[in-house]
Design a protein around this motif. Structure first.
Motif, short mmCIF file in Angstrom:
data_model
loop_
_atom_site.label_atom_id
_atom_site.label_comp_id
_atom_site.label_asym_id
_atom_site.label_seq_id
_atom_site.Cartn_x
_atom_site.Cartn_y
_atom_site.Cartn_z
N PRO A 254 3.33 0.68 -4.07
CA PRO A 254 2.52 -0.01 -4.75
C PRO A 254 3.28 -0.51 -6.11
O PRO A 254 4.33 0.21 -6.44
CB PRO A 254 1.45 0.99 -5.39
CG PRO A 254 1.27 2.17 -4.65
CD PRO A 254 2.79 2.09 -3.71
N GLY B 235 -6.67 -2.17 -4.90
CA GLY B 235 -6.56 -0.85 -5.82
C GLY B 235 -5.06 -0.20 -5.16
O GLY B 235 -4.49 0.34 -5.74
N THR B 236 -5.15 -0.27 -3.92
CA THR B 236 -3.98 0.40 -3.23
C THR B 236 -2.46 -0.02 -3.71
O THR B 236 -1.60 0.51 -3.72
CB THR B 236 -4.09 0.79 -1.82
OG1 THR B 236 -3.93 -0.43 -1.08
CG2 THR B 236 -5.31 1.35 -1.30
N TRP B 237 -2.66 -1.21 -4.19
CA TRP B 237 -1.58 -2.01 -4.56
C TRP B 237 -1.23 -1.72 -6.03
O TRP B 237 -0.18 -2.04 -6.37
CB TRP B 237 -1.68 -3.51 -4.36
CG TRP B 237 -1.77 -4.01 -3.00
CD1 TRP B 237 -1.87 -3.20 -1.82
CD2 TRP B 237 -1.87 -5.53 -2.53
NE1 TRP B 237 -2.03 -4.32 -0.79
CE2 TRP B 237 -2.22 -5.51 -1.38
CE3 TRP B 237 -2.12 -6.80 -3.35
CZ2 TRP B 237 -2.27 -6.81 -0.72
CZ3 TRP B 237 -2.13 -7.74 -2.64
CH2 TRP B 237 -2.29 -7.92 -1.43
N CYS C 191 0.79 -1.34 0.06
CA CYS C 191 0.06 -0.13 0.03
C CYS C 191 0.94 1.08 -0.19
O CYS C 191 0.50 2.30 -0.58
CB CYS C 191 -0.92 0.21 1.27
SG CYS C 191 -2.02 -1.23 1.35
N HIS C 192 2.08 1.25 0.61
CA HIS C 192 3.02 2.42 0.91
C HIS C 192 4.01 2.34 -0.34
O HIS C 192 4.63 3.23 -0.69
CB HIS C 192 3.76 2.34 2.08
CG HIS C 192 2.79 2.30 3.12
ND1 HIS C 192 2.58 3.61 3.70
CD2 HIS C 192 2.21 1.16 3.75
CE1 HIS C 192 1.69 3.13 4.81
NE2 HIS C 192 1.45 1.99 4.91
N HIS D 83 0.89 -1.62 -10.67
CA HIS D 83 0.46 -0.73 -11.79
C HIS D 83 0.38 -1.47 -13.23
O HIS D 83 1.23 -2.22 -13.56
CB HIS D 83 1.26 0.68 -11.67
CG HIS D 83 0.94 1.39 -10.71
ND1 HIS D 83 -0.12 2.06 -10.36
CD2 HIS D 83 1.71 1.53 -9.34
CE1 HIS D 83 0.00 2.50 -9.11
NE2 HIS D 83 1.07 2.24 -8.80
N PHE E 18 -10.91 -1.97 -2.95
CA PHE E 18 -10.06 -0.76 -2.43
C PHE E 18 -8.61 -1.19 -2.22
O PHE E 18 -7.75 -0.40 -2.48
CB PHE E 18 -11.08 -0.06 -1.32
CG PHE E 18 -10.20 1.22 -0.64
CD1 PHE E 18 -9.83 2.28 -1.36
CD2 PHE E 18 -9.61 0.95 0.51
CE1 PHE E 18 -9.21 3.52 -0.88
CE2 PHE E 18 -8.57 1.83 0.91
CZ PHE E 18 -8.58 3.17 0.47
N GLU E 19 -8.55 -1.99 -1.48
CA GLU E 19 -7.32 -2.61 -0.70
C GLU E 19 -6.63 -2.93 -1.85
O GLU E 19 -5.26 -2.61 -1.95
CB GLU E 19 -7.51 -3.72 0.36
CG GLU E 19 -8.18 -3.13 1.50
CD GLU E 19 -8.25 -4.10 2.69
OE1 GLU E 19 -7.52 -4.75 2.84
OE2 GLU E 19 -9.11 -3.81 3.41
#
Length: 153
Positions: free
Chosen positions: A111, A141-143, A108-109, A114, A138-139
């Motif tokens: 990623p 997606g943060t990756w 999450c910090h 993409h 959502f979770e």
């Protein structure tokens, strides 16, 4: 094309697995060259997060847990797409999937997925389906994953 399926069910091959196999069949009706690999989290050497924050502060290489975390991350990286599947437990993902998400909190910090596509599947016998689909999307997606499909059954 390779698709990795991450099964977050404590049962392993229950309803969530069955729904995911039906998705596989439908995808293969359109493209027979798609290769599926199933990662049933309960059957992996994947220990419980201890909440020490070493992965966040210093980097994932400093995690004191020595299990298959890095191999699992490599599988996600090597796949063209990933399906994340979980049953609904008390309006949330299963504890197996929650541990999976916790163990990869550092992503999450930082990623790194993409350009990768993901599908989210949630199964339930009662309520909480939309909430879990939204939460897991959502979770993931943060990756960096682009969640292109959500399926609730």
């Amino acid at each position: 094309m390779k698709i990795l399926v991450v099964i977050g069910s404590p049962k392993g091959k229950g309803n969530t697995y069955s729904v995911t196999k039906k998705v596989e069949e439908e995808i293969k009706n359109f493209n027979k060259n798609v290769e599926f690999e199933y990662l049933v989290l309960k059957d992996t050497n994947f220990q419980t997060c201890r909440g020490c924050y070493q992965c966040l502060k210093n980097g994932e290489q400093y995690c004191p847990i020595k299990d298959n975390r890095q191999q699992i991350e490599n599988k996600m990286m090597d796949a063209n797409g990933v399906i994340f599947a979980t049953p609904v437990y008390v309006y949330n993902v299963s504890w197996v999937m929650k541990n999976f998400l916790d163990r990869f909190a550092y992503i999450c910090h930082r990623p790194r997925f993409h350009g990768k596509h993901a599908m989210v599947i949630a199964t339930t016998g009662a309520v909480g389906l939309n909430l879990v689909l939204q939460l897991l999307s959502f979770e993931i997606g943060t990756w960096g994953f682009s969640v292109t499909q959500k399926l609730g059954k």
